[in-house]
Design a protein around this motif. Structure first.
Motif, PDB file in Angstrom:
ATOM      1  N   ASP A 188       0.867  -1.192   0.000  1.00 57.49           N
ATOM      2  CA  ASP A 188       0.000   0.000   0.000  1.00 57.49           C
ATOM      3  C   ASP A 188       0.886   1.218   0.000  1.00 57.49           C
ATOM      4  OD1 ASP A 188      -1.968   1.831   0.137  1.00 57.49           O
ATOM      5  OD2 ASP A 188      -2.948   1.019   1.921  1.00 57.49           O
ATOM      6  N   ALA A 189       0.546   2.178  -0.838  1.00 57.07           N
ATOM      7  CA  ALA A 189       1.393   3.369  -0.952  1.00 57.07           C
ATOM      8  C   ALA A 189       1.190   4.320   0.191  1.00 57.07           C
ATOM      9  CB  ALA A 189       1.119   4.066  -2.288  1.00 57.07           C
ATOM     10  N   ALA A 190       0.100   4.206   0.934  1.00 60.45           N
ATOM     11  CA  ALA A 190      -0.194   5.142   2.010  1.00 60.45           C
ATOM     12  C   ALA A 190       0.716   4.877   3.204  1.00 60.45           C
ATOM     13  CB  ALA A 190      -1.646   5.018   2.425  1.00 60.45           C
ATOM     14  N   LYS A 191       1.241   5.932   3.777  1.00 59.18           N
ATOM     15  CA  LYS A 191       2.071   5.824   4.970  1.00 59.18           C
ATOM     16  C   LYS A 191       1.179   5.841   6.190  1.00 59.18           C
ATOM     17  CE  LYS A 191       6.155   7.991   2.952  1.00 59.18           C
ATOM     18  NZ  LYS A 191       7.150   9.076   3.077  1.00 59.18           N
ATOM     19  N   GLN A 192       1.481   4.963   7.124  1.00 56.39           N
ATOM     20  CA  GLN A 192       0.660   4.833   8.322  1.00 56.39           C
ATOM     21  C   GLN A 192       1.270   5.657   9.441  1.00 56.39           C
ATOM     22  OE1 GLN A 192       0.004   0.827   9.535  1.00 56.39           O
ATOM     23  NE2 GLN A 192      -1.480   1.364  11.107  1.00 56.39           N
ATOM     24  N   VAL A 193       0.388   6.435  10.081  1.00 57.17           N
ATOM     25  CA  VAL A 193       0.825   7.309  11.184  1.00 57.17           C
ATOM     26  C   VAL A 193      -0.115   7.054  12.344  1.00 57.17           C
ATOM     27  CG1 VAL A 193       1.228   9.653  11.953  1.00 57.17           C
ATOM     28  CG2 VAL A 193       1.690   9.036   9.575  1.00 57.17           C
ATOM     29  N   VAL A 194       0.461   6.771  13.528  1.00 53.22           N
ATOM     30  CA  VAL A 194      -0.328   6.564  14.744  1.00 53.22           C
ATOM     31  C   VAL A 194      -0.195   7.820  15.590  1.00 53.22           C
ATOM     32  CG1 VAL A 194      -0.702   5.150  16.784  1.00 53.22           C
ATOM     33  CG2 VAL A 194       0.033   4.075  14.641  1.00 53.22           C
ATOM     34  N   VAL A 195      -1.298   8.412  15.839  1.00 52.03           N
ATOM     35  CA  VAL A 195      -1.339   9.687  16.573  1.00 52.03           C
ATOM     36  C   VAL A 195      -2.089   9.456  17.861  1.00 52.03           C
ATOM     37  CG1 VAL A 195      -2.046  12.084  16.564  1.00 52.03           C
ATOM     38  CG2 VAL A 195      -1.293  10.998  14.432  1.00 52.03           C
ATOM     39  N   SER A 196      -1.479   9.928  18.947  1.00 47.74           N
ATOM     40  CA  SER A 196      -2.111   9.850  20.258  1.00 47.74           C
ATOM     41  C   SER A 196      -2.477  11.265  20.688  1.00 47.74           C
ATOM     42  CB  SER A 196      -1.162   9.214  21.277  1.00 47.74           C
ATOM     43  OG  SER A 196      -1.756   9.200  22.554  1.00 47.74           O
ATOM     44  N   VAL A 197      -3.761  11.423  20.980  1.00 50.92           N
ATOM     45  CA  VAL A 197      -4.297  12.728  21.391  1.00 50.92           C
ATOM     46  C   VAL A 197      -4.388  12.722  22.895  1.00 50.92           C
ATOM     47  CG1 VAL A 197      -6.210  14.334  21.212  1.00 50.92           C
ATOM     48  CG2 VAL A 197      -5.579  12.919  19.247  1.00 50.92           C
ATOM     49  N   VAL A 198      -3.677  13.651  23.521  1.00 50.90           N
ATOM     50  CA  VAL A 198      -3.596  13.709  24.978  1.00 50.90           C
ATOM     51  C   VAL A 198      -4.016  15.085  25.441  1.00 50.90           C
ATOM     52  CG1 VAL A 198      -1.779  11.963  25.050  1.00 50.90           C
ATOM     53  CG2 VAL A 198      -1.172  14.396  24.901  1.00 50.90           C
ATOM     54  N   GLY A 199      -4.296  15.190  26.698  1.00 44.38           N
ATOM     55  CA  GLY A 199      -4.692  16.442  27.299  1.00 44.38           C
ATOM     56  C   GLY A 199      -5.180  16.209  28.700  1.00 44.38           C
ATOM     57  N   VAL A 200      -5.449  17.255  29.400  1.00 46.73           N
ATOM     58  CA  VAL A 200      -5.885  17.151  30.786  1.00 46.73           C
ATOM     59  C   VAL A 200      -7.157  16.329  30.830  1.00 46.73           C
ATOM     60  CG1 VAL A 200      -6.643  18.395  32.828  1.00 46.73           C
ATOM     61  CG2 VAL A 200      -4.821  19.322  31.383  1.00 46.73           C
ATOM     62  N   SER A 201      -7.172  15.282  31.685  1.00 48.17           N
ATOM     63  CA  SER A 201      -8.334  14.414  31.848  1.00 48.17           C
ATOM     64  C   SER A 201      -8.480  14.108  33.322  1.00 48.17           C
ATOM     65  CB  SER A 201      -8.164  13.104  31.054  1.00 48.17           C
ATOM     66  OG  SER A 201      -8.096  13.362  29.674  1.00 48.17           O
TER      67      SER A 201
END
Length: 1474
Positions: free
Chosen positions: A7-20
């Protein structure tokens, strides 16, 4: 960051963090981590959820979505970079879930604090499902299920969220502190970090600055970029993730971070474009407000604009916009409906409330109430359901009913329409008033004449409110209408002038009988008419005037009713209609009299019987009820014959019109009288007597109908009284009024018939049978008598022609009513009727041909025995036509009938024109020896109105027919027109001819609707009766001048348009004698041959054809003689005169000097001439007025001394007939005495009127002689009015001007609006009493002083002497303005000093007034228009044409004298303007 295999698409794992955590850490709401992840992974609006919760139950926490973890897997999202490279994002949200039971974070194994745990780079959770929304928890199977790939992920970068909105229970410092700790922990992982501010659409500026400070801390070394986002608005969400991608892939370099405001603007543009495209799509496909969203969305599902809009806004927003569009369509539809209703409402309001009075000053609410109560409400309005507004009533909106829902009237639009209607009515009222005022102004302005254009008279109306307030279209329309009216009136007046000159046109016809009219004839007619104002009124319409003249000439030569100017109201047409109606009425049931016209037993199966039911005290009504009870459907059977009964109940005074037995609609055949006591019997007796008296007064020859008297005694009468009333009723029936037999019957109720009944029905039936039988027998007898005496198709005994002029202002029905209402009147033709009346001892048939004067030509070849000529006393043309027509009538009996509006005395004294025409009618009757009567045009005369004239014609019938049968046709000259005229010199054999005009009994005394039958004639055998013994021969002395009689002054002011001079027999000496035998009257009554032409006799009737005798020798009059002698005036005198009447003979060639004296007529009718005036002449048989016993012989009496020799002798009558004649004579004498008394009163009034007229003429003559005297006092000059040699201006003039300049320079319309007459007189009176009076102390309006000033200047001697006045008119016509100005100055300089000073003073005042024209509206032009008639009041014009041509120049020269005052009066050269 890794690349998928294959697959030509590059995979990116993003973690969304913040005050919880709990509320203590994050506040009431979260930071927006879930919304950020939701917007990025699912950007479609319908997949974006606003509410996400972190407080869960144990079940939801342990479900596969949360899977006992404190993070959420949001799934995968693919994005393209700017260079086209595709990236696949796996999004993880690190959060902390709270147990909803303990409100403490769930325990999931060994747990670190959130600020450490959220920075984990390895994520692992087996079978963990993708999170979509909070509603997914617990029902995961109903949503898309996507499992975390391989159960684990390696984080490539972090997005740290910072909320820049202000949230309760969350302090900014605490959020900064926790966020800084999270950033530090993330940086320790060596993974890229991006600080993302959320909720920037609700950002607080302080929070934004703190976020910027946080990102720029030194410890972060600038490695943490800041991206401003808004998940709700979807602004910069993708930018945040793509920024992290650039940080992860260090080879890509740094990405440009767009500021929030710029990104928001760009986002708004995208949304606006999508919205516009979707709205266009909806507007294109959705045109009906009844469309629904489900159908429309399916229809639009494949549209890219629809899909794009739904992606951006969601389906709900698309539906909302759709509903908004549909609502707009409905509003537009309703608006169109309302507009249509509002378009209808004004016309409805105008119909319901056409004027201001109908509104009654009501407000809109009260008007709505009145509309709902109007009878035509349902025609225009529709009542609505009270529960549903009309705009929501789909049935109403979808129906084709155009009526207005009543609820619409509650709208503001309806109230506005009502107010506009009120304003329009007010404006129309004001405009109508202005139009009416302008019409009145036009009518009052004498300068507006037929043919003038508005531009020619516009200056007369400028400044008038009624003129200025109208539009040019209205002015022109009203002016054109006025022109049309006055032109039509001028045409009518011109036609009336042509009719008044009837003799002139008859003359033209006589000299041009073949119809050839030459220019010389037209010129002669024009010269005769051109001085009349009615001729001049059409000067500007000369072609129309010529056409009218030629049309009239053509009509005179070839008269047809279709060409009559009065058509279709030509007299012939009206007569035909009236006679046709008479013929139709004779054929209708119940339209005849008490004869067999209505009871035709041999033809009709249901003859009509009209019954009068007479009785008071309710007896008539009770009797009618009883008759109707015994007669089914008002039908009565007698001898197998059905009679239809009609009733007329009378219980009032029968002498009143409403209680009369006979009405135009009801003719009774029988009378039933009922009485029950003494009072009712007396009522019956009086009613029968009054009915008979009324019949006698009307001179009706119809017999009294059969009468039945019924006695129904009251129950309370005793026997004696009842018997007495019975006997009285029987006596009344035996000898009722009129000595006619009646039937008497006692019809009281029988014993046991019941109470409440006055009449016995069986006896009433018997009485009806007897009455109808009597009617039957009487009609049979009359049928036998009529058929035996006069067959219907028999020839008339005498034929009379009645003539009337078309357009005369009287009722033709009233003129013909004595003939048409006659009992024996039968229609014999379209214009002829036949009467059967007693003219001697036998019934004779009289045929009357009714025609117009122009239509009488059709009967000129028939045998005619007499003429009835009718004219109106309100129309000169009527008498002029009669005069011209009568000139062509041979010596036949003539009756002249003058129709007046009121009785003759009132008409004579109440109107000058009536007085003149009655007097001239008398004169014509005297000249023609005809009878003269007056009749009121507003009431009908008696049936015997024309009977005396018929009797006279019957007496003359033998002589008339003898002349008709014995005339020689070879002695007649046919002119080619069908009119037989006499040759100028033709001797005929001596034959017995009918008597000339003198043998006809002269007219009786003029009376209202009556004519005396007492005539006296002169014997025709050459003897002079009992008193004269010399033969009557035409011997005339040469020395007898015509002298006016003293008793003819009352008629001296009447001019004779024919230039005929009337000579009284009392002015002739006894040597004047009449030629023995019958002499043709044309020798003495024809016109001057120079004027009328030889042998003039147009349309002469052949009834009087006879030979023409040569005129007797006459002695020529000496040239230059001013003394008119009788032999020169009257070649042949003839005539017999009634006692007390003056006869007139026409005089030829009388000089103008003697004309005024010779035109006089008699003063009184019936007054005897003193013997001294007759000088022994016994032409008059004097009958003393007080000798009522004197018996005058009848013209038909064989022993009468006035019977012509050779007349057939009458047979002796029996004694019964003689007694009958004695009774008639006695009644006639009594009536004549009463008429004499009335006549004496009228004559006394005439005398007084004549004396007053004489006094007025004397005073007028004395005044005129005083004015014309050359020896009078010298005329005053202007110098006589100066105050002193130094003060040339008169004091009154000076005081008025000073007062006006002090008080009235600002008075609008000064000199145009006249002052009150009382105030003007008060001012002049005060000045005469004290010339030092102060005008300001008199409380006089300025307009009064202005009017007094103008009046005073008119009384002064002319300001410009006659020479200068003529010079001024010459100067005014100079075209060169500079030359005119210099000449004007020279003329003013040459004036006398006083004249110049007064003019200078006046014009200086005009200058001051004109300087204030903005206040008083009087500029120099208006002053010139108002003042030139006063300043130049001695200027005279020959005619209106000269006035119209000079007026503009004179106004201009006066205006120049005001404008150039400094140059003309003060010698200042610098004011000259040329």
């Amino acid at each position: 960051m890794a690349r998928r295999g294959g697959d030509a698409a590059k995979q990116v794992v993003v973690s969304v963090v913040g005050v919880s955590g709990g509320e203590r850490e994050k506040g009431v709401t979260g930071l927006g981590k879930s919304c950020l992840c939701n917007r990025f992974t699912k950007p479609q609006a319908d997949q974006y959820y606003v509410d996400h919760i972190s407080v869960l139950s144990q079940t939801d926490f342990s479900g596969r979505v949360v899977n006992n973890d404190h993070f959420l897997y949001w799934g995968e999202a693919v994005r393209l970079a700017d260079d086209g490279l595709e990236f696949s994002f796996q999004v993880i949200e690190q959060t902390e879930f709270i147990d909803d039971a303990s409100f403490m974070p769930f325990k999931a194994g060994k747990m670190d604090p959130y600020i450490k745990r959220c920075c984990a780079t390895k994520i692992q959770s087996a079978e963990k499902l993708m999170y979509i929304c909070k509603n997914q928890l617990g029902i995961e199977k109903e949503y898309e299920q996507r499992v975390l790939p391989d159960g684990k992920l390696n984080v490539d970068g972090f997005l740290c969220v910072f909320d820049v909105s202000q949230v309760p229970n969350r302090s900014l410092e605490r959020q900064v502190e926790l966020t800084a700790s999270i950033l530090n922990n993330c940086l320790k992982t060596k993974r890229p970090v991006v600080l993302v501010t959320t909720k920037n659409d609700e950002a607080n500026e302080v929070y934004v600055k703190e976020a910027e400070k946080l990102a720029s801390r030194k410890e972060f070394k600038g490695n943490i970029p800041l991206v401003e986002t808004s998940s709700h608005e979807n602004v910069n969400v993708d930018c945040a993730f793509m920024t992290l991608v650039h940080l992860i892939d260090r080879n890509r370099g740094r990405i440009r971070i767009v500021p929030f405001y710029e990104a928001a603007r760009h986002r708004k543009e995208i949304l606006d474009v999508a919205t516009d495209a979707f709205q266009r799509l909806v507007r294109t496909h959705v045109l009906d407000y009844r469309s629904i969203w489900a159908t429309t969305s399916k229809k639009l599902a494949q549209s890219p604009d629809f899909i794009h809009y739904v992606d951006l806004f969601g389906m709900d927003q698309a539906a909302k916009l759709f509903r908004r569009h549909v609502k707009k369509l409905k509003d537009e539809y309703l608006q169109r409906k309302v507009e249509a209703y509002m378009d209808m409402l004004p016309s409805i309001l105008r119909e319901f409330f056409p004027d201001l009075q109908s509104l009654e000053d009501g407000d809109w609410l009260s008007i709505q109430q009145r509309i709902s109560e109007h009878p035509d409400f349902d025609r225009y309005f529709l009542r609505c359901n009270e529960d549903i507004p009309w705009s929501e009533n789909t049935e109403l909106l979808d129906s084709a009913d155009t009526r207005i829902p009543f609820d619409v009237l509650d709208s503001n639009e309806a109230e506005t329409v009502f107010k506009n209607h009120v304003n329009a009515l007010q404006a129309e009222l004001e405009m109508r008033e202005m139009r009416d005022k302008f019409k009145l102004l036009l009518a009052e302005t004498g300068y507006v004449t037929p043919g003038k254009r508005l531009d020619e008279v516009r200056v007369l109306f400028m400044g008038r409110e009624s003129f200025d307030s109208l539009s040019e279209h209205d002015r022109q329309f009203i002016y054109d209408q006025h022109q049309k009216d006055i032109t039509e009136k001028a045409r009518q007046n011109f036609h009336e002038l042509l009719l008044e000159q009837a003799e002139l046109f008859y003359h033209v016809k006589s000299i041009a009988p073949t119809g050839t009219i030459t220019q010389e004839d037209i010129r002669e007619i024009t010269q005769t008419l051109q001085e009349d104002s009615r001729y001049k009124a059409l000067d500007r319409l000369e072609s129309e005037r010529t056409l009218l003249l030629l049309q009239h000439l053509g009509f005179v030569h070839c008269p047809k009713k279709e060409h009559c100017p009065s058509f279709p109201n030509c007299m012939d047409c009206l007569i035909e209609k009236i006679i046709a109606n008479k013929a139709a009425s004779n054929s209708r049931p119940g339209s005849g009299t008490w004869s067999s016209k209505n009871i035709d037993y041999g033809v009709r199966s249901d003859p009509q019987v009209n019954l009068i039911l007479l009785g008071n005290q309710g007896l008539a009504e009770d009797l009618q009820n009883v008759i109707r009870s015994v007669c089914e459907d008002d039908e009565f059977e007698l001898d197998n014959q059905i009679f239809s009964l009609d009733y007329r109940s009378i219980d009032g005074d029968v002498s009143l019109p409403q209680n009369s037995f006979k009405t135009p609609e009801f003719t009774p055949h029988g009378v039933v009288c009922a009485y029950s006591n003494e009072a009712s019997l007396e009522y019956v007796r009086e009613s029968l007597e009054k009915s008979l008296l009324t019949q006698l007064e009307r001179e009706e020859s119809t017999p009294t109908p059969p009468i039945t008297v019924l006695f129904a005694p009251d129950p309370d009468l005793d026997h004696n009284t009842s018997q007495h009333l019975h006997d009285e009723g029987a006596n009344l029936a035996d000898s009722p009024p009129g000595s006619l037999q009646c039937t008497f019957m006692d019809v009281g109720p029988s014993v046991g018939s019941g109470e409440g009944h006055r009449f016995d029905s069986s006896l009433v039936t018997k009485a009806l049978r007897s009455l109808i039988t009597s009617i039957h027998h009487r009609n049979n007898s009359q049928n036998i008598f009529n058929s035996a005496v006069l067959p219907r198709d028999s020839q008339p005994d005498i034929r009379i022609i009645m003539c009337m002029l078309c357009g005369d202002p009287y009722s033709v029905e009233n003129v013909l009513s004595p003939l048409l209402s006659h009992q024996w009147c039968v229609v014999t033709g379209e214009q002829s009727i036949s009467l059967q009346t007693f003219l001697d001892d036998c019934k004779r048939r009289v045929e009357v041909i009714v025609s117009s004067y122009h239509g009488a030509n059709a009967f000129r070849e028939d045998l005619v025995h007499g003429f009835i000529l009718v004219y109106s006393t309100k129309r000169k043309a009527s008498l002029a036509t009669l005069r011209a027509f009568s000139a062509n009538i041979p010596n036949l009996p003539i009756q002249i009938l003058a129709m007046t509006d009121t009785n003759s005395a009132s008409a004579f004294f109440g109107s000058d024109i009536s007085q003149q025409l009655i007097t001239e009618g008398n004169a014509i009757a005297d000249r023609l020896q005809a009878h003269f009567m007056t009749s009121t045009a507003t009431c009908q005369q008696k049936t015997a109105f024309y009977t005396p004239f018929f009797k006279e014609v019957w007496d003359k019938k033998p002589e008339i027919e003898q002349a008709f049968n014995m005339e020689d046709p070879s002695g007649l000259d046919d002119s080619g027109e069908g009119t037989l005229e006499r040759p100028p010199h033709h001797y005929h054999r001596t034959i017995t001819l009918p008597p000339p005009r003198r043998t006809l009994p002269p007219r009786s005394q003029s009376a209202e609707g009556s004519s005396s039958e007492i005539y006296e004639t002169v014997p025709t055998d050459g003897s002079q009766g009992d008193d004269l013994d010399e033969p009557l021969s035409p011997v005339f002395p040469d020395d007898q001048p015509l002298t006016p009689s003293d008793d003819s002054d009352i008629y001296s002011h009447i001019d004779n348009d024919e230039e005929e001079h009337l000579v009284k027999p009392s002015q002739l000496k006894k040597q004047h004698r009449f030629q023995q035998g019958w002499q043709d009257d044309s020798l003495c009554s024809r016109r001057l041959e120079d004027y009328w032409g030889e042998g003039y006799g147009p349309q002469a009737f052949t009834t009087g054809r006879r030979a023409k005798f040569p005129p007797p020798p006459t002695k020529p009059r000496p040239k230059g003689s001013q003394t008119l002698k009788v032999k020169d005036a009257v070649p042949v005198l003839y005539g017999s005169f009634e006692a007390g009447d003056y006869g007139y003979s026409r005089v030829q060639e009388i000089p103008q000097a003697a004309g005024s004296k010779a035109r006089r007529q008699r003063r009184e009718k019936g007054r005897q001439v003193a013997p001294g005036k007759l000088e022994g002449d016994h032409m008059y048989r004097v009958i003393p007025e007080d000798d009522s016993s004197l018996e005058v012989s009848s013209p038909r009496d064989q022993q009468s001394p006035i019977l012509p020799p050779g007349a057939p002798a009458r047979k002796d009558t029996d004694k019964t007939a003689r007694r009958k004649q004695e009774k008639i004579r006695s009644r006639e004498e009594a009536r004549q005495r009463e008429e004499e008394r009335k006549r004496a009163k009228d004559e006394e009034k005439l005398k007084k009127a004549a004396e007053k007229e004489k006094e007025r003429e004397k005073k007028k003559a004395a005044k005129g002689s005083t004015k014309s005297s050359s020896k009078g006092p010298p005329q005053p000059t202007l110098e006589d009015f100066v105050q002193s040699p130094e003060r040339a201006v008169p004091l009154f003039l000076e005081k008025c001007v000073y007062f006006i300049e002090v008080e009235g320079l600002d008075s609008e319309g000064i000199y145009r609006v006249p002052g009150n007459k009382v105030h003007v007189e008060q001012l002049t009176t005060k000045f005469k009493e004290d010339n030092a009076v102060n005008f300001a102390e008199l409380d006089i309006p300025v307009n009064a002083a202005a009017t007094a000033l103008k009046d005073y200047l008119k009384q002064l001697p002319p300001l410009l002497p006659q020479n200068q006045l003529m010079e001024l008119t010459t100067i005014a016509s100079i075209g060169d303005r500079s030359l005119r100005l210099l000449r004007l100055k020279e003329m003013l300089t040459a004036l006398p000093r006083v004249n110049f000073e007064v003019l200078k003073f006046i014009f200086q005042h005009f200058v001051r007034v004109a300087e204030n024209c903005k206040l008083n509206s009087m500029d120099s032009k208006n002053l010139a228009i108002c003042w030139w008639p006063t300043l130049l009041h001695t200027l005279q014009f020959t005619d209106i044409a000269e006035f119209e041509s000079q007026r503009p120049h004179i106004e201009d020269i006066i205006q120049t004298m005001i404008d150039q005052f400094p140059f003309l009066f003060q010698g200042k050269e610098d004011y000259v303007m040329v």
